[in-house]
Design an enzyme around this catalytic site. Structure first.
Site, short mmCIF file in Angstrom:
data_model
loop_
_atom_site.label_atom_id
_atom_site.label_comp_id
_atom_site.label_asym_id
_atom_site.label_seq_id
_atom_site.Cartn_x
_atom_site.Cartn_y
_atom_site.Cartn_z
N ASP A 100 39.87 77.15 -14.47
CA ASP A 100 40.93 77.40 -13.50
C ASP A 100 40.84 78.84 -13.01
O ASP A 100 40.45 79.72 -13.77
CB ASP A 100 42.30 77.13 -14.11
CG ASP A 100 43.34 76.99 -13.01
OD1 ASP A 100 43.49 75.89 -12.47
OD2 ASP A 100 43.99 78.00 -12.67
N ARG A 151 43.04 64.76 -12.25
CA ARG A 151 43.97 63.71 -12.66
C ARG A 151 43.79 62.37 -11.96
O ARG A 151 44.33 61.36 -12.42
CB ARG A 151 45.41 64.19 -12.47
CG ARG A 151 45.84 65.12 -13.59
CD ARG A 151 47.15 65.78 -13.26
NE ARG A 151 47.00 66.63 -12.08
CZ ARG A 151 47.95 67.41 -11.60
NH1 ARG A 151 49.13 67.42 -12.15
NH2 ARG A 151 47.74 68.16 -10.54
N ARG A 204 37.98 69.95 -6.87
CA ARG A 204 38.75 69.21 -7.88
C ARG A 204 38.16 67.84 -8.15
O ARG A 204 38.89 66.87 -8.35
CB ARG A 204 40.21 69.03 -7.44
CG ARG A 204 41.03 70.27 -7.41
CD ARG A 204 41.80 70.48 -8.72
NE ARG A 204 42.43 71.79 -8.67
CZ ARG A 204 43.72 71.98 -8.45
NH1 ARG A 204 44.52 70.96 -8.33
NH2 ARG A 204 44.20 73.19 -8.39
N TYR A 261 49.67 85.06 -7.37
CA TYR A 261 50.18 84.48 -8.62
C TYR A 261 50.73 85.55 -9.54
O TYR A 261 51.77 85.38 -10.18
CB TYR A 261 49.09 83.68 -9.33
CG TYR A 261 48.93 82.29 -8.77
CD1 TYR A 261 49.83 81.28 -9.10
CD2 TYR A 261 47.89 81.98 -7.91
CE1 TYR A 261 49.70 80.01 -8.58
CE2 TYR A 261 47.75 80.70 -7.38
CZ TYR A 261 48.66 79.72 -7.72
OH TYR A 261 48.54 78.47 -7.20
N ARG A 271 43.59 64.27 -21.22
CA ARG A 271 44.75 65.16 -21.12
C ARG A 271 45.97 64.67 -21.90
O ARG A 271 46.90 65.44 -22.14
CB ARG A 271 45.11 65.38 -19.65
CG ARG A 271 44.26 66.43 -18.97
CD ARG A 271 44.75 67.85 -19.27
NE ARG A 271 45.96 68.15 -18.52
CZ ARG A 271 47.18 68.16 -19.03
NH1 ARG A 271 47.38 67.90 -20.31
NH2 ARG A 271 48.22 68.46 -18.28
O1 CP3 Z 1 37.17 71.68 -8.60
C1 CP3 Z 1 37.08 71.39 -9.80
O2 CP3 Z 1 36.96 70.20 -10.20
C2 CP3 Z 1 37.01 72.49 -10.83
C3 CP3 Z 1 38.22 72.75 -11.53
C4 CP3 Z 1 39.34 73.52 -10.86
C5 CP3 Z 1 40.68 73.40 -11.28
N1 CP3 Z 1 41.42 74.33 -10.62
C6 CP3 Z 1 41.15 72.43 -12.27
C7 CP3 Z 1 42.60 72.17 -12.38
C8 CP3 Z 1 39.30 74.52 -9.88
C9 CP3 Z 1 38.14 75.00 -9.05
C10 CP3 Z 1 40.63 75.03 -9.75
C11 CP3 Z 1 40.98 76.12 -8.85
C12 CP3 Z 1 42.39 76.46 -8.65
N2 CP3 Z 1 43.38 76.51 -9.58
C13 CP3 Z 1 42.92 76.91 -7.44
C14 CP3 Z 1 42.13 77.10 -6.19
C15 CP3 Z 1 41.87 75.82 -5.52
C16 CP3 Z 1 43.04 75.26 -4.83
O3 CP3 Z 1 43.42 74.13 -5.19
O4 CP3 Z 1 43.52 75.89 -3.90
C17 CP3 Z 1 44.27 77.18 -7.63
C18 CP3 Z 1 45.24 77.66 -6.60
C19 CP3 Z 1 44.55 76.94 -9.00
C20 CP3 Z 1 45.85 77.15 -9.70
C21 CP3 Z 1 46.33 75.88 -10.27
N3 CP3 Z 1 45.78 75.26 -11.36
C22 CP3 Z 1 47.42 75.11 -9.83
C23 CP3 Z 1 48.27 75.43 -8.64
C24 CP3 Z 1 47.50 74.02 -10.69
C25 CP3 Z 1 48.56 72.96 -10.72
C26 CP3 Z 1 48.17 71.89 -9.80
C27 CP3 Z 1 49.06 70.69 -9.97
O5 CP3 Z 1 49.00 69.88 -9.05
O6 CP3 Z 1 49.74 70.56 -11.00
C28 CP3 Z 1 46.44 74.10 -11.62
C29 CP3 Z 1 46.13 73.13 -12.68
C30 CP3 Z 1 44.80 72.45 -12.58
N4 CP3 Z 1 43.63 73.09 -12.33
C31 CP3 Z 1 44.55 71.06 -12.77
C32 CP3 Z 1 43.17 70.89 -12.68
C33 CP3 Z 1 42.38 69.63 -12.88
C34 CP3 Z 1 45.58 70.01 -13.13
C35 CP3 Z 1 45.97 70.27 -14.52
C36 CP3 Z 1 46.41 69.05 -15.28
O7 CP3 Z 1 45.54 68.39 -15.89
O8 CP3 Z 1 47.62 68.78 -15.32
#
Ligand code: CP3
Length: 357
Positions: A88, A43, A39, A165, A52
């Site tokens: 994602d 944010r 990540r 999911y 965003r």
């Molecule tokens: O690592 C990186 O920078 C690459 C981008 C990336 C994102 N999600 C961007 C993202 C990667 C590799 C992921 C993987 C991902 N997504 C996982 C596996 C990694 C982990 O964290 O265990 C999972 C479980 C997800 C599913 C997911 N996507 C969730 C649970 C959420 C919400 C998180 C939250 O705190 O709200 C997301 C959204 C997401 N994916 C964001 C980002 C930057 C935040 C979205 C936003 O801008 O509001």
């Protein structure tokens, strides 16, 4: 160290092949420990928040130009040794027939989750992964826009985590719906895992064809299983997934809370095994043996602490790796939204400075 064998089928420049990150994936000696952060674009960066405020998360993922800009900006600002595609893990669920939404505050929501075995009978694996063409286009733009020696990581969710999911319909604390489905309907579970596995293999191979040098599989929630259940319900699928990835392409096998599953994960596949902060890197590498590289494992919360504490834990992790070839420094899980950016940048510098040969 063995010298670079330069296989004829190599799909990249010498500069990329000889980058710190790719050398570490191959367990070759490096001048300093490579570091990138899960990540790393997100944010906690004001530039990301500002983008965003204009586009939704899904719009951002589906705009190759914006996804590329986000990826490249984060990698260059931090000075990390690898970029990761901005996307994602849940995107693949859309072409599989799920209605995906990222709602503010709630995280991801799937409006038509799997409820019964009949729902799986209606599903088909993605034979044509072109429905995710916006991802491959982002990969092409990132590859073209990144410094020529900086590797790009493509990624996907692992089938277990995606199945959680798809069945829960969103995040969950105990995964009770997903695990109840798994224990109660093993045939439908295996059918679902097979569909997710085969679709994901094609998706990752398309990312590699578009220009990713490495792939990471995120099995973020698999630590909710015990070893026997992992063996029965997950491992055969993970093995088939890794078997479908070109052995020339390094693969990172990541999970959290997997201290009791590491050997089983290693046996399923992956050239690099991800470790979270709940485990000790040296003891785990000993358990895993010399045939795999390891990635990890700073607690993401450490980044909220004073720099002196970040430095102490960074030194401790580098000491545990002991300069052995095949360590990639990372967090044990993704960077959290309120993390101070200057601490993240400082961490990257510390890893390089403390490990330089
Ligand atoms: O690592 C990186 O920078 C690459 C981008 C990336 C994102 N999600 C961007 C993202 C990667 C590799 C992921 C993987 C991902 N997504 C996982 C596996 C990694 C982990 O964290 O265990 C999972 C479980 C997800 C599913 C997911 N996507 C969730 C649970 C959420 C919400 C998180 C939250 O705190 O709200 C997301 C959204 C997401 N994916 C964001 C980002 C930057 C935040 C979205 C936003 O801008 O509001």
């Amino acid at each position: 160290m063995t010298s670079d064998p330069s296989p004829p089928a190599r799909r990249m420049s010498d500069e990329l092949w000889n980058s710190r990150f790719l050398k570490a994936c191959r367990r070759e000696a490096v001048d300093a420990t490579p570091v990138w952060l899960m990540r790393q674009a997100g944010r906690y960066m004001s530039e990301y928040r500002s983008l965003r405020s204009k586009v939704s998360f899904l719009e951002l993922c589906k705009s190759p130009e914006l996804a590329a800009e986000t990826t490249i900006f984060a990698a260059e600002t931090l000075g990390v040794d690898a970029a990761i595609l901005f996307a994602d893990i849940l995107l693949i669920l859309e072409p599989l027939g799920f209605h995906l939404e990222f709602s503010k505050g709630e995280g991801p929501v799937i409006h038509n989750p799997i409820r019964e075995p009949a729902d799986v009978a209606d599903m088909e694996p993605l034979t044509d992964v072109s429905s995710l063409g916006y991802v491959y286009e982002a990969v092409r733009l990132i590859r073209a826009g990144l410094p020529s020696g900086l590797p790009l990581i493509g990624f996907a969710g692992a089938p277990f985590t995606l199945a959680c999911y798809a069945i829960e319909g969103g995040g969950s604390r105990h995964y009770e719906k997903a695990k109840t489905f798994m224990y109660s309907h093993p045939a439908a579970w295996n059918a679902l895992m097979t569909i997710l596995t085969d679709s994901t293999a094609r998706y990752l191979n398309a990312q590699v064809d578009a220009g990713a040098q490495v792939v990471q599989l995120f099995d973020s929630w698999v630590g909710s299983l015990g070893p026997d259940e992992y063996r029965r319900f997950v491992q055969p699928h993970m093995r088939r997934l890794f078997d479908q990835i070109d052995p020339e392409v390094p693969s990172i096998h990541f999970g959290t809370d997997t201290g009791s599953l590491l050997e089983l994960q290693r046996d399923a596949g992956g050239s690099v095994i991800g470790l979270d902060w709940r485990v000790e890197l040296d003891k785990c590498w000993e358990r895993l043996g010399p045939e795999v590289a390891v990635q990890g494992n700073l607690d993401p919360i450490t980044l909220f602490a004073p720099l002196s504490e970040i430095a102490a834990q960074t030194r401790r992790i580098l000491d545990q790796a002991g300069g052995r070839p095949g360590h990639i420094f990372n967090l044990g899980h993704g960077i959290l939204p309120h993390t101070p950016v200057d601490h993240v940048r400082a961490l990257v510098q510390m890893v390089h400075e403390f490990s330089v040969k």
